[in-house]
Structures are given as structure tokens and as C-alpha cells.
Scaffold this motif. Structure first.
Motif, short mmCIF file in Angstrom:
data_model
loop_
_atom_site.label_atom_id
_atom_site.label_comp_id
_atom_site.label_asym_id
_atom_site.label_seq_id
_atom_site.Cartn_x
_atom_site.Cartn_y
_atom_site.Cartn_z
N GLU A 269 0.83 -1.21 0.00
CA GLU A 269 0.00 0.00 0.00
C GLU A 269 0.87 1.26 0.00
O GLU A 269 0.53 2.26 -0.63
CB GLU A 269 -0.90 0.02 1.24
N ALA A 270 1.99 1.18 0.72
CA ALA A 270 2.88 2.34 0.81
C ALA A 270 3.46 2.69 -0.55
O ALA A 270 3.69 3.87 -0.85
CB ALA A 270 4.00 2.07 1.81
N LEU A 271 3.71 1.68 -1.39
CA LEU A 271 4.22 1.95 -2.74
C LEU A 271 3.23 2.78 -3.53
O LEU A 271 3.59 3.78 -4.18
CB LEU A 271 4.52 0.63 -3.45
N THR A 272 1.96 2.41 -3.49
CA THR A 272 0.92 3.19 -4.16
C THR A 272 0.87 4.61 -3.60
O THR A 272 0.82 5.59 -4.36
CB THR A 272 -0.46 2.52 -3.96
N ARG A 273 0.88 4.71 -2.29
CA ARG A 273 0.77 6.01 -1.63
C ARG A 273 1.92 6.94 -2.01
O ARG A 273 1.70 8.11 -2.38
CB ARG A 273 0.76 5.81 -0.11
N VAL A 274 3.13 6.43 -1.96
CA VAL A 274 4.30 7.26 -2.27
C VAL A 274 4.30 7.66 -3.74
O VAL A 274 4.56 8.82 -4.09
CB VAL A 274 5.60 6.54 -1.89
N ALA A 275 4.01 6.71 -4.62
CA ALA A 275 4.01 7.02 -6.05
C ALA A 275 3.02 8.13 -6.37
O ALA A 275 3.33 9.05 -7.15
CB ALA A 275 3.69 5.76 -6.86
N VAL A 276 1.83 8.06 -5.79
CA VAL A 276 0.79 9.06 -6.08
C VAL A 276 1.12 10.40 -5.42
O VAL A 276 1.10 11.45 -6.07
CB VAL A 276 -0.59 8.56 -5.62
N THR A 277 1.43 10.38 -4.13
CA THR A 277 1.56 11.65 -3.40
C THR A 277 2.84 12.39 -3.75
O THR A 277 2.90 13.62 -3.63
CB THR A 277 1.52 11.43 -1.88
N ARG A 278 3.85 11.69 -4.21
CA ARG A 278 5.13 12.35 -4.52
C ARG A 278 5.37 12.54 -6.02
O ARG A 278 6.40 13.08 -6.41
CB ARG A 278 6.31 11.56 -3.93
N SER A 279 4.44 12.12 -6.84
CA SER A 279 4.67 12.22 -8.29
C SER A 279 4.88 13.66 -8.74
O SER A 279 5.60 13.92 -9.71
CB SER A 279 3.50 11.59 -9.06
N ASP A 280 4.26 14.61 -8.03
CA ASP A 280 4.41 16.03 -8.38
C ASP A 280 5.37 16.76 -7.46
O ASP A 280 5.58 17.97 -7.62
CB ASP A 280 3.04 16.73 -8.31
N HIS A 281 5.93 16.06 -6.48
CA HIS A 281 6.75 16.73 -5.47
C HIS A 281 8.01 15.91 -5.18
O HIS A 281 7.96 14.97 -4.38
CB HIS A 281 5.97 16.93 -4.16
N GLY A 282 9.09 16.22 -5.83
CA GLY A 282 10.37 15.62 -5.45
C GLY A 282 10.65 14.24 -5.99
O GLY A 282 11.55 13.56 -5.48
N MET A 283 9.94 13.80 -7.03
CA MET A 283 10.20 12.46 -7.54
C MET A 283 11.60 12.35 -8.17
O MET A 283 12.24 11.30 -8.10
CB MET A 283 9.13 12.05 -8.55
N ASP A 284 12.09 13.44 -8.77
CA ASP A 284 13.45 13.40 -9.31
C ASP A 284 14.46 13.11 -8.19
O ASP A 284 15.38 12.32 -8.36
CB ASP A 284 13.81 14.74 -9.97
N GLU A 285 14.27 13.76 -7.04
CA GLU A 285 15.16 13.54 -5.90
C GLU A 285 15.02 12.13 -5.35
O GLU A 285 16.00 11.52 -4.93
CB GLU A 285 14.87 14.56 -4.80
N ILE A 286 13.81 11.59 -5.36
CA ILE A 286 13.59 10.23 -4.88
C ILE A 286 14.28 9.23 -5.79
O ILE A 286 14.92 8.27 -5.32
CB ILE A 286 12.08 9.93 -4.77
N ARG A 287 14.19 9.43 -7.10
CA ARG A 287 14.88 8.53 -8.02
C ARG A 287 16.39 8.56 -7.79
O ARG A 287 17.06 7.52 -7.78
CB ARG A 287 14.57 8.91 -9.48
N ALA A 288 16.94 9.76 -7.61
CA ALA A 288 18.38 9.89 -7.37
C ALA A 288 18.77 9.22 -6.05
O ALA A 288 19.81 8.53 -5.97
CB ALA A 288 18.77 11.36 -7.35
#
Length: 322
Positions: A269-288
Motif C-alpha cells: 500500500e505504501a508503494l501506491t501512496r508514495v508514487a501518487v503523493t510524490r509524483s508532483d513533489h520531489g520524484m526526481d530527488e527520490i529517483r536519485a
């Protein structure tokens, strides 16, 4: 026929994992409509899902039926979360923690990784949806927990968001945190000084404070606050520290844990939550951060573990914007 059966078996292989391959299943429906022998071969060749009940019946295990329903739901849940207004989404995530016994991580994320105005919006949405304040519900629902005051302070915060930091104060508070971290772990999460610092200081101030902490003690603060076998109290405290000062690192760790073999329901469930809530906020930093910590591209890790339309939706959210 063997190849077709293998394809359908692989389509179901997301069972207990991260989604199923709906497209292949739909294709099989169309192609196997009047070919019961293929469905029989599929059941006989999938003993992990179907249990033999004599020569003429292969029974679908109840446990697997429930888990398969959950895998189909992952895509639906992702789309519902994605479509919601962010304030409502955060309010509902917080409500799940408080009323459905979900792990506190989602509430910590809402409290610590949103901007001051985003958190205020979530509190307003919570009030409108559930006719109570978020602070009120946290104080009541967590009233017997050692971390109650910390959680109330975090969800009540309206932090300064400018860049200004008082270095002397940051050093003094690093020393105060060191004194608290050196005590019993339960005492740290209950410390009024820890609660005050984590629930009132700006995020740039906390980054500087934690930098001074490492210079003073030779270790990152999360290393001293946590342990190899963390209690719920320790886990929540470390999650709060990381969410406030190193959110990309925190979210990359959540994703990695969700993609492990054997991850539990809440982890997925956390994977879904993080993907959705962070897709517009800091996903580049998360990938790095994911690449740095785990030596792999986030997109590749998701593609290897998730399945079907759920995988495609995840990749559209965690991948680089085009």
C-alpha cells in the motif's frame, strides 16, 4: 497450448506481489471462451494457486482468492488516490491511520513532508470530511501511546518556510537532541525538548541542526534514535526525522521495502501512496536517492516487480517527466 498456458500463469504471478497482468487475462478470456481444456491445463499447471480435489476438480484456494482480489484492487486504489484533491487525499490517509489501524507512517508523511499550507489544507479537509479536527483525533486515538505528544505537535505545525537559520540555536538544539538520544529510547520520543524541536522548527533549521549533531557525535541522529530491532516508538521517531530533513531518502527506502519479496500488505500500500503523493513533489530527488542507496534505477526496480496495468500506472508516476 503450452506457451499460452505459461503466459496466463505468468499473468497471475503478481499474486501476493504488486499487481496482476490484466491485459493478458482479458486476452485469454477472448481466446479460450470455448476451450475448457485450456483452462483445465492452466489449473493443473498452477498448483500454487489451485489444489487438486481428486481427478476431476482443482479447487481455488480461499487465501489466494482474497489475495488476488487485493492485487486487482491496487490499480483501482491508485487511480482513486491520484484523482483526489491532495488535501482530501491526505485527510483520508490520516483517517485510515487513526481509525483503521494502518501504520503511522502515512500520518507522519502528511505531517512532515507537506508544506505549511498543504498541511493546513489537509487539516481543513479532515474537519470538513469527518467533523472533527485532525489534532483532536490524533490526541484521542494516540492518547495511551508514548509518541502522542510528538504526533499532535507534528500534525499541528505551521512551520516557517524561509531559508534563515540561526546557527547558534541550531548548535544548541543539536546538543539537546544528543542528550535526549543518549537516554532510553522511549524517553527520547517523550522528551518535551525533542517534541518542541521537531514540531516547531523549520526544515532548513532542522537540516542544519542534524548536521551539527553529526559533527558533535560522529553519527547521524537517526542512527542514535533507532536500533536494529526498532520498537514502534523508535520507528516513528526515525521516520519523522527523515521525513523532515531527508524526505527523498525516506521515500526511496519505503519504495525499496515495498518491492522486496515477502513485503506485507501495508508495505505494498505504501508503494501506491508514495508514487501518487510524490509524483508532483520531489520524484526526481527520490529517483536519485534510490539509485544512490540501492544501486539501481527506480523505474527498473518497479518494472521488475510490479505487473500489468498497475505497473504501467506506477511507472508513469515514478518515471522522469516527459
Amino acid at each position: 497450448m503450452g506457451d499460452e498456458v505459461q503466459q496466463l500463469t505468468r499473468a497471475f504471478s503478481g499474486l501476493g506481489g504488486l499487481g496482476v497482468d490484466e491485459a493478458t487475462m482479458v486476452s485469454a478470456l477472448a481466446r479460450w471462451r470455448k476451450q475448457p481444456e485450456k483452462r483445465s491445463a492452466f489449473r493443473k499447471g498452477f498448483p500454487g494457486f489451485f489444489a487438486s480435489q481428486g481427478e476431476e476438480l482443482e479447487r481455488c484456494e480461499e487465501e489466494h482468492m482474497l489475495r488476488l482480489a487485493a492485487e486487482f484492487a491496487r490499480f483501482k486504489n491508485l487511480m482513486v488516490l491520484w484523482a483526489m484533491h491532495p488535501w482530501e487525499r491526505d485527510a483520508r490517509l490520516a483517517h485510515q491511520v487513526l481509525h483503521q489501524h494502518h501504520p503511522a507512517a502515512a500520518l507522519v508523511e502528511v505531517a512532515c513532508t507537506r508544506s505549511a499550507d498543504e498541511l493546513l489544507g489537509a487539516r481543513r479537509a479532515y474537519h470538513a470530511l469527518f467533523h472533527r479536527s485532525l489534532e483532536e483525533d490524533v490526541a484521542y486515538r494516540a492518547r495511551d501511546k508514548p509518541y502522542c505528544n510528538l504526533l499532535v505537535g507534528l500534525v499541528s505545525a505551521y512551520r516557517y518556510e524561509g531559508p534563515r537559520v540561526n546557527e547558534e540555536v541550531a548548535k544548541a538544539e543539536a546538543k539537546a537532541l544528543g542528550a535526549a538520544a543518549g537516554k532510553e529510547k522511549l524517553a527520547a520520543v517523550q522528551s518535551e525538548e525533542v517534541v518542541r524541536i521537531l514540531s516547531t522548527r523549520s526544515k532548513p533549521h532542522l537540516v542544519e541542526t542534524f548536521k551539527h549533531y553529526k559533527e558533535m557525535h560522529g553519527r547521524r541522529i537517526e542512527e542514535d534514535l533507532g536500533s536494529q530491532s526498532q520498537s514502534k516508538e523508535e520507528t516513528l521517531l526515525v521516520e519523522a526525522v527523515l521525513c523532515l530533513a531527508a524526505p527523498a531518502k525516506y521515500f526511496s527506502q519505503v519504495i525499496e521495502a515495498a518491492l522486496r519479496d515477502g513485503a506485507d500488505h501495508h508495505g505494498k500500500e505504501a508503494l501506491t501512496r508514495v508514487a501518487v503523493t510524490r509524483s508532483d513533489h520531489g520524484m526526481d530527488e527520490i529517483r536519485a536517492a534510490y539509485q544512490e542507496q540501492f544501486g539501481a534505477k527506480l523505474e527498473d526496480a518497479v518494472a521488475a516487480k510490479a505487473h500489468g496495468h498497475y505497473r504501467d500506472a506506477l511507472l508513469s508516476l515514478v518515471g522522469a517527466a516527459k
